[in-house]
Design a protein around this motif. Structure first.
Motif, short mmCIF file in Angstrom:
data_model
loop_
_atom_site.label_atom_id
_atom_site.label_comp_id
_atom_site.label_asym_id
_atom_site.label_seq_id
_atom_site.Cartn_x
_atom_site.Cartn_y
_atom_site.Cartn_z
N VAL A 265 6.82 43.39 15.12
CA VAL A 265 8.05 44.13 15.31
C VAL A 265 8.45 43.97 16.77
O VAL A 265 7.65 44.27 17.67
CB VAL A 265 7.89 45.63 14.96
N SER A 271 6.71 44.15 22.02
CA SER A 271 6.54 43.96 20.59
C SER A 271 5.22 44.56 20.17
O SER A 271 4.34 44.82 21.00
CB SER A 271 6.58 42.46 20.24
N ASP A 287 12.47 45.00 12.47
CA ASP A 287 12.55 45.22 13.91
C ASP A 287 14.00 45.19 14.37
O ASP A 287 14.92 45.18 13.57
CB ASP A 287 11.69 44.21 14.67
#
Length: 295
Positions: A265, A271, A287
């Protein structure tokens, strides 16, 4: 980003170098600042660090702390900073802008050769967050004053209360330095994978069994990482961390627990990685690159 286990590894390594059991403690000969934006304090002169031998090497959260004289050198390596040790630094001043070195700390020669040991603080990339403070009291560093308890020092019952009272996502709690000091993006991914909990799970909605799993996973992951870092030279700590991670920064690889694929994501500046099979019942988490988030 160096997190608690790597910073503790640096503490152990520097303690061996600066406070050896069979020799006098090291003395700081010079602190050379090449990137003045890195130095966050001005009240305590750098020269105070050389007023006496190194008296302590320690850590608070992800901050490295070296006590010398009446002052303390406090280092936060941030996202892309690192400490590079040398048993014999080259003589002479550094040229500003010649490389990634932001600060050089020299120690007085002690073996008769005239060679000065020491370390460089380096920072890669264009986003500069490396921070150095020279203070008399740790609480004079704002980041330290805001820290919560060390993650491994929180009793199980207090941890359960903390989770129950947190209204956001559980990954956010693990990374919140005002709640738990020392865990960052990488180890929060590892802890959640080991606990089989989605990073998007709302902390306050976790049942007692899940909180127990999370507490045990946190201790298991961090204890193992600290043990792995112990005794390693500074030059090996980053590679050792990368090789030990099971899900973080391994998007697209096979999960080491199930037969699934590790997913990612992405956010604006970071991330996370997770395993759908282990953590979300097979569901994919969308995401920022999509227009929706999956429940």
């Amino acid at each position: 980003m160096p997190e608690m286990p790597e910073v503790q590894g640096l503490v152990d390594f520097l303690h061996q170098q600066l406070m050896p059991p069979d020799a006098a403690p090291a003395v700081i000969a010079e602190v050379e600042v090449l990137s003045f934006s890195v130095l966050k304090t001005a009240a305590v002169p750098l020269a105070e660090l050389g007023a006496g031998p190194v008296s302590s090497v320690g850590r608070r959260g992800k901050f490295l702390v070296i006590g010398a004289g009446e002052a303390q050198l406090v280092i936060h390596l941030a996202r892309a900073g690192w400490l590079r040790w040398s048993n014999a630094l080259k003589p002479g001043p550094l040229r500003p802008g010649a490389g990634p070195i932001a600060v050089r700390v020299r120690f007085a020669a002690h073996d008769g050769s005239g060679a000065q040991p020491g370390f460089d603080l380096t920072e890669a990339g264009t986003r500069k967050s490396l921070a150095v403070h020279v203070v008399h009291q740790l609480e004079d560093v704002p980041g330290i004053a805001r820290l919560g308890p060390e993650a491994l020092d929180v009793p199980r019952r207090d941890f359960a209360r903390m989770v129950a009272g947190y209204g956001g996502q559980i990954k956010g709690l693990l990374r919140d330095q005002t709640a738990l000091a020392g865990i960052g993006n990488a180890y929060s991914d590892e802890v959640l994978h080991a606990a089989r909990i989605s990073p998007f799970a709302i902390a306050g909605k976790l049942d007692a069994a899940a909180v127990d799993q999370l507490f045990d996973a946190m201790h298991g992951i961090l204890d193992a990482a600290v043990a792995d870092a112990a005794g390693r030279p500074a030059s090996q700590l980053k590679d050792s961390k990368r090789s030990s991670l099971r899900v973080h920064a391994r998007a697209g690889e096979d999960c080491p627990v199930c037969d699934g694929t590790i997913r990612e994501v992405s956010f604006a500046d970071s991330s996370l990685q997770y395993c759908p099979g282990c953590q979300t019942g097979g569901k994919l988490l969308a995401d920022r690159r999509t227009s929706r988030f999956l429940k």
